[in-house]
Design an enzyme around this catalytic site. Structure first.
Site, PDB file in Angstrom:
ATOM      1  N   CYS A 111       0.820  -1.227   0.000  1.00  0.00           N
ATOM      2  CA  CYS A 111       0.000   0.000   0.000  1.00  0.00           C
ATOM      3  C   CYS A 111       0.848   1.268   0.000  1.00  0.00           C
ATOM      4  O   CYS A 111       0.338   2.356  -0.270  1.00  0.00           O
ATOM      5  CB  CYS A 111      -0.941   0.010   1.197  1.00  0.00           C
ATOM      6  SG  CYS A 111      -2.025  -1.413   1.230  1.00  0.00           S
ATOM      7  N   HIS A 255      -3.281   7.166   2.452  1.00  0.00           N
ATOM      8  CA  HIS A 255      -3.700   5.860   1.939  1.00  0.00           C
ATOM      9  C   HIS A 255      -5.048   5.524   2.570  1.00  0.00           C
ATOM     10  O   HIS A 255      -5.240   5.669   3.785  1.00  0.00           O
ATOM     11  CB  HIS A 255      -2.646   4.812   2.302  1.00  0.00           C
ATOM     12  CG  HIS A 255      -3.117   3.412   2.088  1.00  0.00           C
ATOM     13  ND1 HIS A 255      -3.704   3.004   0.917  1.00  0.00           N
ATOM     14  CD2 HIS A 255      -3.099   2.327   2.908  1.00  0.00           C
ATOM     15  CE1 HIS A 255      -4.041   1.731   1.022  1.00  0.00           C
ATOM     16  NE2 HIS A 255      -3.688   1.293   2.219  1.00  0.00           N
ATOM     17  N   ASN A 285     -10.096  -0.099   0.184  1.00  0.00           N
ATOM     18  CA  ASN A 285      -8.637  -0.039   0.150  1.00  0.00           C
ATOM     19  C   ASN A 285      -8.161  -0.570  -1.202  1.00  0.00           C
ATOM     20  O   ASN A 285      -8.341  -1.751  -1.504  1.00  0.00           O
ATOM     21  CB  ASN A 285      -8.088  -0.899   1.304  1.00  0.00           C
ATOM     22  CG  ASN A 285      -6.567  -0.915   1.370  1.00  0.00           C
ATOM     23  OD1 ASN A 285      -5.885  -0.510   0.430  1.00  0.00           O
ATOM     24  ND2 ASN A 285      -6.046  -1.393   2.483  1.00  0.00           N
TER      25      ASN A 285
HETATM   26  N1  ACO Z   1     -18.437  -8.281   9.852  1.00  0.00           N
HETATM   27  C1  ACO Z   1     -18.974  -8.484  11.058  1.00  0.00           C
HETATM   28  N2  ACO Z   1     -18.222  -8.762  12.154  1.00  0.00           N
HETATM   29  C2  ACO Z   1     -16.894  -8.836  11.985  1.00  0.00           C
HETATM   30  C3  ACO Z   1     -16.284  -8.639  10.736  1.00  0.00           C
HETATM   31  C4  ACO Z   1     -17.120  -8.363   9.629  1.00  0.00           C
HETATM   32  N3  ACO Z   1     -16.617  -8.135   8.389  1.00  0.00           N
HETATM   33  N4  ACO Z   1     -14.941  -8.778  10.891  1.00  0.00           N
HETATM   34  C5  ACO Z   1     -14.723  -9.036  12.173  1.00  0.00           C
HETATM   35  N5  ACO Z   1     -15.904  -9.085  12.846  1.00  0.00           N
HETATM   36  C6  ACO Z   1     -16.126  -9.335  14.264  1.00  0.00           C
HETATM   37  C7  ACO Z   1     -14.984 -10.113  14.919  1.00  0.00           C
HETATM   38  O1  ACO Z   1     -15.144 -11.487  14.769  1.00  0.00           O
HETATM   39  C8  ACO Z   1     -15.094  -9.670  16.351  1.00  0.00           C
HETATM   40  O2  ACO Z   1     -16.130 -10.373  16.961  1.00  0.00           O
HETATM   41  P1  ACO Z   1     -15.997 -10.859  18.505  1.00  0.00           P
HETATM   42  O3  ACO Z   1     -15.890  -9.582  19.284  1.00  0.00           O
HETATM   43  O4  ACO Z   1     -17.269 -11.626  18.726  1.00  0.00           O
HETATM   44  O5  ACO Z   1     -14.750 -11.683  18.564  1.00  0.00           O
HETATM   45  C9  ACO Z   1     -15.560  -8.203  16.237  1.00  0.00           C
HETATM   46  O6  ACO Z   1     -16.164  -8.072  14.927  1.00  0.00           O
HETATM   47  C10 ACO Z   1     -14.446  -7.197  16.348  1.00  0.00           C
HETATM   48  O7  ACO Z   1     -13.372  -7.613  15.492  1.00  0.00           O
HETATM   49  P2  ACO Z   1     -12.041  -6.788  15.392  1.00  0.00           P
HETATM   50  O8  ACO Z   1     -11.055  -7.563  14.570  1.00  0.00           O
HETATM   51  O9  ACO Z   1     -11.637  -6.341  16.775  1.00  0.00           O
HETATM   52  O10 ACO Z   1     -12.544  -5.505  14.571  1.00  0.00           O
HETATM   53  P3  ACO Z   1     -11.745  -4.179  14.280  1.00  0.00           P
HETATM   54  O11 ACO Z   1     -12.488  -3.053  14.808  1.00  0.00           O
HETATM   55  O12 ACO Z   1     -10.272  -4.317  14.630  1.00  0.00           O
HETATM   56  O13 ACO Z   1     -11.829  -4.076  12.693  1.00  0.00           O
HETATM   57  C11 ACO Z   1     -10.531  -4.422  10.717  1.00  0.00           C
HETATM   58  C12 ACO Z   1     -11.252  -5.099  11.859  1.00  0.00           C
HETATM   59  C13 ACO Z   1     -11.529  -3.640   9.892  1.00  0.00           C
HETATM   60  C14 ACO Z   1      -9.891  -5.508   9.860  1.00  0.00           C
HETATM   61  C15 ACO Z   1      -9.435  -3.452  11.268  1.00  0.00           C
HETATM   62  O14 ACO Z   1      -8.665  -4.112  12.237  1.00  0.00           O
HETATM   63  C16 ACO Z   1      -8.541  -2.901  10.200  1.00  0.00           C
HETATM   64  O15 ACO Z   1      -8.960  -2.139   9.347  1.00  0.00           O
HETATM   65  N6  ACO Z   1      -7.244  -3.262  10.227  1.00  0.00           N
HETATM   66  C17 ACO Z   1      -6.324  -2.779   9.238  1.00  0.00           C
HETATM   67  C18 ACO Z   1      -6.330  -3.678   8.047  1.00  0.00           C
HETATM   68  C19 ACO Z   1      -5.644  -3.045   6.875  1.00  0.00           C
HETATM   69  O16 ACO Z   1      -5.748  -1.876   6.625  1.00  0.00           O
HETATM   70  N7  ACO Z   1      -4.915  -3.803   6.104  1.00  0.00           N
HETATM   71  C20 ACO Z   1      -4.333  -3.230   4.933  1.00  0.00           C
HETATM   72  C21 ACO Z   1      -3.050  -3.694   4.709  1.00  0.00           C
HETATM   73  S1  ACO Z   1      -3.025  -4.934   3.451  1.00  0.00           S
HETATM   74  C22 ACO Z   1      -1.814  -4.500   2.372  1.00  0.00           C
HETATM   75  O17 ACO Z   1      -0.955  -3.727   2.622  1.00  0.00           O
HETATM   76  C23 ACO Z   1      -1.885  -5.145   1.030  1.00  0.00           C
END
Ligand code: ACO
Length: 364
Positions: A111, A255, A285
């Protein structure tokens, strides 16, 4: 010493939209959760290859700059989902655009690819090696998405963005315009937080393709924290190097990884939300394509004025980070437009996703 000035900008997004409601049919998620946790409502899914997206974004940027492809010295394509590894997408663009005098290479910093590419071409322009350069970020991320895996598939979309950089010194560029400073970094120790192993030379040529190697893995919460710290730290260092502070910034074009990452990182920088550009709601993204796509949209929406101080900042797999501080030139309107479009498609978004569903998560 000449500076690297952006004189053209272009964007290409494929027509098919994958909405949050569509994703509700594929995995256990909801529109409400996705919007609240990421700020994303829809993303585009490509029916053509990443090089096709790159070509159209590049043609639009060249028309915007009024630059003939034959006058380009260099083409750089940033991508972590290149169509093939060799020839590179940049070399394919060199042929398609008729850029017979240009050197060409691809760059992969996930990214952070557009920030890294901008830094590289800035050095080449400042050293006198190049005077006119096309940089494209292009991705077909759907290729690595398991659409039953709600932790990744909700985030990513396809698209391309492009920018033409020219050496300062012409009327076109404006006094004092151009890249003022950059900051790049990497921490391979954190690389395991974002992994996609399939498209390299790991193992033997006889290996079978294991779906587990071909899908993107990441540790969402770990990436979230590293991204906030990475973006805030990198942008601060780039500003300091330019002898500037957050108060001097007119617009941050970050980004587009997650709206909450952008909010947290820019809050740390003490930059209020009205000086931060986001278009994540409609594109998700798009990795290396996200900054040039956002830059295009910011200009299109009149968010950048002549002489503005703009900060581009990114974080990505590797892990890598990069920031660019630049002074915008005199022109915020395109000089011309390229009228071509992508070939039309009769496919639905579910038609396009079917091969992914069959490969990664076959029924039964
Ligand atoms: N829909 C519904 N529920 C979900 C989803 C979904 N899509 N995904 C996770 N949950 C649930 C989880 O299971 C968890 O449930 P639980 O509390 O019962 O265990 C709850 O929601 C919270 O999950 P978290 O992982 O804590 O959610 P978070 O707020 O951290 O959001 C996310 C997850 C969106 C992935 C976030 O962590 C994020 O954006 N991280 C950065 C990822 C990124 O930008 N990557 C890019 C780099 S890739 C590259 O460079 C090519």
């Amino acid at each position: 010493m000449p500076r690297a000035v952006i004189t053209g900008w272009g964007k290409c997004v494929p027509p098919l939209r994958l909405t949050n409601a569509d994703l509700e049919q594929l995995c256990d998620t909801s529109d409400e959760w996705i919007v609240e946790r990421t700020g994303i409502s829809e993303r585009r899914i490509s029916h053509v290859e990443a090089t096709d997206l790159a070509e159209l974004a590049g043609r639009r940027a060249l028309a915007c700059a009024g630059v003939d492809a034959a006058d380009l010295d260099l083409i750089v394509v940033a991508s972590c989902t290149p169509e093939i590894l060799c020839p590179t997408m940049a070399a394919m663009l060199e042929e398609r655009l008729g850029a017979a005098n240009a050197a060409a290479f691809d760059l992969n910093a996930a990214c952070s690819g557009f920030a890294y590419s901008t830094s590289v071409v800035t050095g080449m322009i400042e050293s006198g090696f190049a005077r006119k350069v096309l940089v494209v970020g292009a991705e077909k991320l759907r290729f690595i998405m398991d659409y039953r895996d709600r932790s990744t598939c909700i985030l990513f979309g396809d698209g391309a963005g492009a920018a033409v950089f020219e050496a300062s010194g012409s009327d076109e560029c404006g006094d004092g315009a151009g890249v003022l400073s950059v900051d790049l970094g990497a921490d391979g120790d954190q690389g395991k937080t974002m992994v996609w192993t399939h498209m390299g030379s790991k193992g033997d040529p006889s290996r079978t393709i294991d779906p587990d190697d071909a899908r993107l893995h990441f540790e969402g919460q770990a990436v979230f924290k590293i991204a906030v710290q990475g973006i805030a730290g990198s942008a601060s260092r780039a500003l300091e190097r330019a002898g500037l502070t957050a108060d001097d910034v007119d617009l941050v074009v970050p980004h587009q990884a997650n709206a909450r990452i952008i909010e947290s990182a820019t809050r740390r920088l003490r930059i209020d939300p009205d000086r931060v550009f986001t278009n994540i709601a409609h594109h998700g993204n798009t990795a290396a394509a996200s900054i040039p796509m956002a830059l295009h949209d910011a200009l299109d929406e009149g968010r950048i004025s002549p002489g503005d101080l703009v900060v581009l900042t990114a974080f990505g797999g590797g892990v890598t980070w990069g920031s660019v501080v630049l002074r915008w030139g005199d022109r915020v309107e395109p000089l011309g437009a390229y009228e071509g479009e992508l070939p039309p498609t009769d496919a639905t978004v579910f038609d396009l996703l079917q091969p992914n569903l069959d490969f990664f998560a076959p029924e039964g």
